[in-house]
Design a protein around this motif. Structure first.
Motif, PDB file in Angstrom:
ATOM      1  N   LEU A  81     -49.540  13.572   7.106  1.00  0.00           N
ATOM      2  CA  LEU A  81     -48.971  14.346   8.212  1.00  0.00           C
ATOM      3  C   LEU A  81     -49.468  15.787   8.195  1.00  0.00           C
ATOM      4  N   GLU A  82     -49.777  16.295   7.014  1.00  0.00           N
ATOM      5  CA  GLU A  82     -50.362  17.631   6.934  1.00  0.00           C
ATOM      6  C   GLU A  82     -51.713  17.659   7.659  1.00  0.00           C
ATOM      7  N   VAL A  83     -52.475  16.603   7.505  1.00  0.00           N
ATOM      8  CA  VAL A  83     -53.761  16.504   8.206  1.00  0.00           C
ATOM      9  C   VAL A  83     -53.526  16.445   9.717  1.00  0.00           C
ATOM     10  N   VAL A  84     -52.527  15.681  10.129  1.00  0.00           N
ATOM     11  CA  VAL A  84     -52.212  15.554  11.562  1.00  0.00           C
ATOM     12  C   VAL A  84     -51.860  16.919  12.142  1.00  0.00           C
ATOM     13  N   TRP A  85     -50.962  17.650  11.458  1.00  0.00           N
ATOM     14  CA  TRP A  85     -50.565  18.927  12.059  1.00  0.00           C
ATOM     15  C   TRP A  85     -51.692  19.954  12.016  1.00  0.00           C
ATOM     16  N   ALA A  86     -52.543  19.891  11.000  1.00  0.00           N
ATOM     17  CA  ALA A  86     -53.665  20.829  10.953  1.00  0.00           C
ATOM     18  C   ALA A  86     -54.649  20.564  12.092  1.00  0.00           C
ATOM     19  N   LEU A  87     -54.941  19.295  12.348  1.00  0.00           N
ATOM     20  CA  LEU A  87     -55.827  18.951  13.464  1.00  0.00           C
ATOM     21  C   LEU A  87     -55.186  19.354  14.790  1.00  0.00           C
ATOM     22  N   ALA A  88     -53.888  19.080  14.924  1.00  0.00           N
ATOM     23  CA  ALA A  88     -53.197  19.451  16.163  1.00  0.00           C
ATOM     24  C   ALA A  88     -53.212  20.972  16.362  1.00  0.00           C
ATOM     25  N   MET A  89     -53.086  21.717  15.256  1.00  0.00           N
ATOM     26  CA  MET A  89     -53.147  23.178  15.364  1.00  0.00           C
ATOM     27  C   MET A  89     -54.515  23.616  15.889  1.00  0.00           C
ATOM     28  N   LYS A  90     -55.557  23.005  15.366  1.00  0.00           N
ATOM     29  CA  LYS A  90     -56.912  23.312  15.835  1.00  0.00           C
ATOM     30  C   LYS A  90     -57.048  22.992  17.322  1.00  0.00           C
ATOM     31  N   GLN A  91     -56.512  21.839  17.723  1.00  0.00           N
ATOM     32  CA  GLN A  91     -56.616  21.387  19.111  1.00  0.00           C
ATOM     33  C   GLN A  91     -55.720  22.182  20.059  1.00  0.00           C
ATOM     34  N   SER A  92     -54.723  22.889  19.526  1.00  0.00           N
ATOM     35  CA  SER A  92     -53.798  23.645  20.379  1.00  0.00           C
ATOM     36  C   SER A  92     -54.436  24.890  20.978  1.00  0.00           C
ATOM     37  N   GLN A  93     -55.609  25.262  20.475  1.00  0.00           N
ATOM     38  CA  GLN A  93     -56.324  26.447  20.956  1.00  0.00           C
ATOM     39  C   GLN A  93     -55.423  27.681  20.933  1.00  0.00           C
ATOM     40  N   GLY A  94     -54.914  27.967  19.720  1.00  0.00           N
ATOM     41  CA  GLY A  94     -54.065  29.150  19.565  1.00  0.00           C
ATOM     42  C   GLY A  94     -52.703  28.997  20.218  1.00  0.00           C
ATOM     43  N   PHE A  95     -52.170  27.800  20.203  1.00  0.00           N
ATOM     44  CA  PHE A  95     -50.855  27.471  20.770  1.00  0.00           C
ATOM     45  C   PHE A  95     -50.804  27.619  22.283  1.00  0.00           C
ATOM     46  N   THR A  96     -51.944  27.494  22.937  1.00  0.00           N
ATOM     47  CA  THR A  96     -51.982  27.601  24.397  1.00  0.00           C
ATOM     48  C   THR A  96     -51.873  26.237  25.068  1.00  0.00           C
ATOM     49  N   ARG A  97     -51.996  25.157  24.297  1.00  0.00           N
ATOM     50  CA  ARG A  97     -51.875  23.798  24.843  1.00  0.00           C
ATOM     51  C   ARG A  97     -50.601  23.173  24.284  1.00  0.00           C
ATOM     52  N   ILE A  98     -49.696  22.779  25.164  1.00  0.00           N
ATOM     53  CA  ILE A  98     -48.359  22.340  24.773  1.00  0.00           C
ATOM     54  C   ILE A  98     -48.370  21.029  23.989  1.00  0.00           C
ATOM     55  N   GLY A  99     -49.190  20.057  24.404  1.00  0.00           N
ATOM     56  CA  GLY A  99     -49.206  18.757  23.729  1.00  0.00           C
ATOM     57  C   GLY A  99     -49.578  18.866  22.259  1.00  0.00           C
ATOM     58  N   PRO A 100     -50.748  19.427  21.947  1.00  0.00           N
ATOM     59  CA  PRO A 100     -51.117  19.573  20.548  1.00  0.00           C
ATOM     60  C   PRO A 100     -50.142  20.470  19.767  1.00  0.00           C
ATOM     61  N   THR A 101     -49.591  21.483  20.430  1.00  0.00           N
ATOM     62  CA  THR A 101     -48.627  22.353  19.749  1.00  0.00           C
ATOM     63  C   THR A 101     -47.375  21.560  19.372  1.00  0.00           C
ATOM     64  N   ALA A 102     -46.902  20.710  20.267  1.00  0.00           N
ATOM     65  CA  ALA A 102     -45.722  19.882  19.973  1.00  0.00           C
ATOM     66  C   ALA A 102     -46.020  18.904  18.839  1.00  0.00           C
ATOM     67  N   ILE A 103     -47.195  18.289  18.858  1.00  0.00           N
ATOM     68  CA  ILE A 103     -47.582  17.375  17.778  1.00  0.00           C
ATOM     69  C   ILE A 103     -47.632  18.129  16.455  1.00  0.00           C
ATOM     70  N   MET A 104     -48.145  19.341  16.488  1.00  0.00           N
ATOM     71  CA  MET A 104     -48.216  20.156  15.274  1.00  0.00           C
ATOM     72  C   MET A 104     -46.817  20.419  14.708  1.00  0.00           C
ATOM     73  N   VAL A 105     -45.886  20.812  15.562  1.00  0.00           N
ATOM     74  CA  VAL A 105     -44.527  21.120  15.099  1.00  0.00           C
ATOM     75  C   VAL A 105     -43.860  19.882  14.521  1.00  0.00           C
ATOM     76  N   VAL A 106     -43.965  18.761  15.193  1.00  0.00           N
ATOM     77  CA  VAL A 106     -43.362  17.511  14.695  1.00  0.00           C
ATOM     78  C   VAL A 106     -44.035  17.087  13.393  1.00  0.00           C
TER      79      VAL A 106
END
Length: 104
Positions: free
Chosen positions: A12-37
């Motif tokens: 899950l650490e890998v999942v949230w790290a990838l989601a953080m990268k994909q969030s583009q600085g927390f500007t994309r809601i979907g990846p940001t939500a995946i990162m938080v979960v």
């Protein structure tokens, strides 16, 4: 059971790290939500595993899985470079994880 928990927590650490990268600085809601979960799940499972595993072992294995997993995701999904030195570094991390498991 704690080793299973720590393994899933590391994944899950890998999942949230990838989601953080994909969030583009927390500007994309979907990846940001995946990162938080993913973070909440990862920390929760780490905490559960720490009921039975020593702090040093649990934390080292958790971060090691995350580091090597992030390395592999970077190579396979993000097209990051594969160099002999990076492979050696990842191999040393895996050796450390295995050694911690054997020492427990």
């Amino acid at each position: 059971m704690p080793w299973f928990l720590i393994s899933v927590a590391g994944l899950l650490e890998v999942v949230w790290a990838l989601a953080m990268k994909q969030s583009q600085g927390f500007t994309r809601i979907g990846p940001t939500a995946i990162m938080v979960v993913g973070m909440i799940g990862s920390f929760w499972l780490l905490a559960l595993a720490m009921r039975s595993l020593p702090l040093g072992t649990a934390y080292t294995v958790w971060t090691g899985i995350g580091a090597v997993g992030g390395f592999l995701v970077g190579i396979t999904i993000l097209g990051e470079p594969v160099t002999p030195l990076r492979l050696l570094a990842a191999g040393l991390i895996v050796a450390g994880i295995v050694t911690m498991k054997l020492a427990s």
